[in-house]
Design an enzyme around this catalytic site. Structure first.
Site, PDB file in Angstrom:
ATOM      1  N   LEU A 137       0.837  -1.204   0.000  1.00  0.00           N
ATOM      2  CA  LEU A 137       0.000   0.000   0.000  1.00  0.00           C
ATOM      3  C   LEU A 137       0.875   1.258   0.000  1.00  0.00           C
ATOM      4  O   LEU A 137       0.735   2.127  -0.856  1.00  0.00           O
ATOM      5  CB  LEU A 137      -0.936   0.005   1.208  1.00  0.00           C
ATOM      6  CG  LEU A 137      -1.868   1.218   1.333  1.00  0.00           C
ATOM      7  CD1 LEU A 137      -2.830   1.282   0.148  1.00  0.00           C
ATOM      8  CD2 LEU A 137      -2.646   1.167   2.652  1.00  0.00           C
ATOM      9  N   GLU A 139       3.758   3.937  -0.580  1.00  0.00           N
ATOM     10  CA  GLU A 139       4.614   4.218  -1.726  1.00  0.00           C
ATOM     11  C   GLU A 139       5.754   5.137  -1.308  1.00  0.00           C
ATOM     12  O   GLU A 139       5.719   5.731  -0.225  1.00  0.00           O
ATOM     13  CB  GLU A 139       3.784   4.833  -2.854  1.00  0.00           C
ATOM     14  CG  GLU A 139       2.686   3.891  -3.334  1.00  0.00           C
ATOM     15  CD  GLU A 139       1.980   4.368  -4.596  1.00  0.00           C
ATOM     16  OE1 GLU A 139       2.288   5.492  -5.069  1.00  0.00           O
ATOM     17  OE2 GLU A 139       1.135   3.622  -5.113  1.00  0.00           O
ATOM     18  N   LEU A 252      -5.474  -2.696   7.457  1.00  0.00           N
ATOM     19  CA  LEU A 252      -4.605  -1.976   8.385  1.00  0.00           C
ATOM     20  C   LEU A 252      -5.183  -1.989   9.795  1.00  0.00           C
ATOM     21  O   LEU A 252      -4.447  -2.084  10.778  1.00  0.00           O
ATOM     22  CB  LEU A 252      -4.412  -0.538   7.914  1.00  0.00           C
ATOM     23  CG  LEU A 252      -3.527  -0.346   6.682  1.00  0.00           C
ATOM     24  CD1 LEU A 252      -3.495   1.125   6.284  1.00  0.00           C
ATOM     25  CD2 LEU A 252      -2.111  -0.850   6.933  1.00  0.00           C
ATOM     26  N   ARG A 281      23.284  -7.214  39.655  1.00  0.00           N
ATOM     27  CA  ARG A 281      24.352  -6.230  39.466  1.00  0.00           C
ATOM     28  C   ARG A 281      24.693  -5.593  40.818  1.00  0.00           C
ATOM     29  O   ARG A 281      23.856  -4.934  41.439  1.00  0.00           O
ATOM     30  CB  ARG A 281      23.896  -5.162  38.467  1.00  0.00           C
ATOM     31  CG  ARG A 281      24.840  -3.984  38.298  1.00  0.00           C
ATOM     32  CD  ARG A 281      26.160  -4.385  37.671  1.00  0.00           C
ATOM     33  NE  ARG A 281      26.914  -3.202  37.257  1.00  0.00           N
ATOM     34  CZ  ARG A 281      28.179  -3.223  36.894  1.00  0.00           C
ATOM     35  NH1 ARG A 281      28.853  -4.380  36.895  1.00  0.00           N
ATOM     36  NH2 ARG A 281      28.788  -2.116  36.523  1.00  0.00           N
ATOM     37  N   GLN A 292      16.704   3.199  45.898  1.00  0.00           N
ATOM     38  CA  GLN A 292      15.377   3.787  45.771  1.00  0.00           C
ATOM     39  C   GLN A 292      15.095   4.256  44.345  1.00  0.00           C
ATOM     40  O   GLN A 292      13.977   4.076  43.831  1.00  0.00           O
ATOM     41  CB  GLN A 292      15.222   4.952  46.750  1.00  0.00           C
ATOM     42  CG  GLN A 292      15.159   4.514  48.209  1.00  0.00           C
ATOM     43  CD  GLN A 292      14.969   5.683  49.163  1.00  0.00           C
ATOM     44  OE1 GLN A 292      14.980   6.835  48.756  1.00  0.00           O
ATOM     45  NE2 GLN A 292      14.791   5.377  50.443  1.00  0.00           N
ATOM     46  N   GLY A 352      23.296   0.636  32.540  1.00  0.00           N
ATOM     47  CA  GLY A 352      24.562   1.313  32.321  1.00  0.00           C
ATOM     48  C   GLY A 352      25.096   1.055  30.926  1.00  0.00           C
ATOM     49  O   GLY A 352      24.345   0.968  29.954  1.00  0.00           O
ATOM     50  N   GLU A 376       1.823   1.776   9.882  1.00  0.00           N
ATOM     51  CA  GLU A 376       0.397   1.448  10.005  1.00  0.00           C
ATOM     52  C   GLU A 376      -0.367   2.549  10.743  1.00  0.00           C
ATOM     53  O   GLU A 376      -1.179   2.289  11.632  1.00  0.00           O
ATOM     54  CB  GLU A 376       0.213   0.077  10.655  1.00  0.00           C
ATOM     55  CG  GLU A 376       0.750  -1.038   9.757  1.00  0.00           C
ATOM     56  CD  GLU A 376       0.691  -2.412  10.393  1.00  0.00           C
ATOM     57  OE1 GLU A 376      -0.115  -2.608  11.311  1.00  0.00           O
ATOM     58  OE2 GLU A 376       1.467  -3.290   9.954  1.00  0.00           O
ATOM     59  N   GLY A 377      -0.076   3.776  10.338  1.00  0.00           N
ATOM     60  CA  GLY A 377      -0.686   4.950  10.951  1.00  0.00           C
ATOM     61  C   GLY A 377       0.276   5.581  11.930  1.00  0.00           C
ATOM     62  O   GLY A 377       0.580   4.998  12.970  1.00  0.00           O
ATOM     63  N   PHE A 396      -8.012  16.628   9.286  1.00  0.00           N
ATOM     64  CA  PHE A 396      -7.303  16.181   8.085  1.00  0.00           C
ATOM     65  C   PHE A 396      -7.655  17.047   6.890  1.00  0.00           C
ATOM     66  O   PHE A 396      -6.927  17.093   5.912  1.00  0.00           O
ATOM     67  CB  PHE A 396      -7.671  14.730   7.756  1.00  0.00           C
ATOM     68  CG  PHE A 396      -7.149  13.725   8.745  1.00  0.00           C
ATOM     69  CD1 PHE A 396      -5.825  13.322   8.727  1.00  0.00           C
ATOM     70  CD2 PHE A 396      -7.990  13.149   9.681  1.00  0.00           C
ATOM     71  CE1 PHE A 396      -5.342  12.383   9.616  1.00  0.00           C
ATOM     72  CE2 PHE A 396      -7.522  12.210  10.585  1.00  0.00           C
ATOM     73  CZ  PHE A 396      -6.197  11.829  10.558  1.00  0.00           C
TER      74      PHE A 396
END
Length: 398
Positions: A137, A139, A252, A281, A292, A352, A376-377, A396
């Site tokens: 669809l 282009e 879509l 870690r 915290q 990190g 897709e939008g 639009f």
């Protein structure tokens, strides 16, 4: 230390989805753990994925076109399909994209708009993963406004002759069949050229599918173009039930639904990865999960994850019962993608320097979601779609 729980346990996900639905999600997750998860970082760095091999495996698993009925498709619920997308995107957005384009774009177009002959020829192969499909669809110069497409299909006797180009097409370089949308000489009541869909075997003379290279995002996905140079097709190649943009836009909407669920998987995986890493870690003689600020980041991410997961579940329930609207799916994609992307970005900092390597997933998810935010939008298009629904004013329009 108190006993730790998973994000889904703390959310109480077993009260949101049925036991059967969660068992299905577990089956999909196990298959992915056994076959894909350990390799996905390398696929991403290499900028490719073994699409054909995975398609057959995913077909055997039963996720390709799983929400469609008949022709080798199991007819699962929308919620079960959504949960499959969630597990796929927890591994990588490129993997979910492979399945989404296959089932919700190419297969859905043929299943919903195709002839009986087209369905019988292609859907069983696509459901099994022995044939890969793509959907043309977008282009090179036409994205958010598909009415501006330049690809044209001209009648020549009983045949159609197609010329044009499509861009950013997932699966096209490895596809066996493509669903391509083109303008025709037929006009509607307002004098606009009518858009029609065509089912085109990729081996048809005049079809080329160049690979798009040098991508920085969605690298574990094969993306290409579709170039059509005087491609001659029989009349039977046209999707007979699709007339106008309603055809491609309905496809879509199906694909966006999978994204609504899928991005929750990326967010969950980022949280689980962060919990694993920060728990082991050691800095200043203690795990960094005890700090915290670390807990603040994880708690914030969990709250955001909970909101988009519950939104996806709600949209899935609507789709399975009364039927979902395009605006509701726009809401899910707009909120879900942006939220998941921010979760992955924020949690990456907890790793990190290690967080910029392919060994850990949050940054990869965040970079992938930059693409999901656009395709897709775009995020902005969904904002305007919801703005139009809420205010009654079409922003639009010129």
């Amino acid at each position: 230390m108190s006993k730790t729980v998973t994000p889904d346990d703390l959310l109480g996900l077993d009260s949101v989805f049925s036991k059967e639905d969660l068992e299905w999600a577990g089956i999909v997750r196990k298959w992915l753990d056994d076959n894909v998860r350990d390799h996905i970082g390398d696929y991403y760095l290499e900028g490719t994925i073994p699409a054909r091999e995975l398609a057959v495996g995913l077909g055997e698993l039963g996720v390709l076109g799983m929400h469609l009925e008949g022709y080798g498709c199991p007819g699962a619920s929308a919620t079960q399909y959504g949960l499959a997308c969630r597990e796929l995107e927890a591994v990588d957005s490129g993997l979910r994209s492979l399945v989404s384009v296959q089932g919700s774009l190419a297969m859905f177009a043929i299943h919903h708009w195709g002839s009986e002959e087209q369905k019988e020829e292609w859907l069983p192969q696509m459901a099994a993963g022995t044939a890969i499909g793509c959907f043309g669809l977008t282009e090179p110069d036409v994205g958010s406004d598909p009415s501006g497409m330049r690809t044209f299909a001209k009648k020549d006797g009983d045949d159609w002759v197609l010329n044009g180009a499509k861009m950013w097409i997932t699966n096209s370089p490895v596809s066996d069949v493509m669903v391509v949308w083109a303008k025709t000489e037929e006009t509607d009541d307002q004098g606009r050229n009518v858009v029609r869909g065509f089912v085109i075997p990729t081996a048809t003379p005049g079809v080329e599918v160049p690979v798009v290279k040098r991508k920085l995002s969605l690298r574990a996905s094969i993306t290409g173009e579709i170039v059509l140079d005087n491609v001659r097709l029989p009349a039977s190649a046209m999707l007979p039930k699709a007339k106008g943009l309603r055809g491609p836009l309905s496809c879509l909407s199906e694909a966006r639904y999978g994204i609504v669920f899928g991005v929750t998987g990326a967010a969950r995986d980022a949280i689980e990865s962060a919990l694993d890493y920060t728990g082991t870690r050691i800095q200043f003689d203690r795990p960094i999960s005890s700090f915290q600020i670390t807990q603040q980041k994880i708690a914030k991410a969990f709250g955001q994850y909970s909101s988009i997961t519950l939104l996806a579940a709600h949209i899935g329930k609507i789709k399975d019962t009364t039927g979902v609207s395009p605006e509701q799916i726009s809401l899910g994609k707009m909120v879900g993608v942006d939220t998941a992307m921010n979760i992955c970005r924020d949690l990456r900092a907890l790793f990190g320097g290690s967080g910029i390597t392919s060994e850990y997933s949050p940054l990869r998810h965040a970079i992938n979601l930059e693409t999901v935010l656009t395709y897709e939008g775009t995020h902005e298009v969904h904002q305007l779609t919801l703005g139009r629904a809420l205010t009654g004013i079409n922003a639009f329009a010129n």
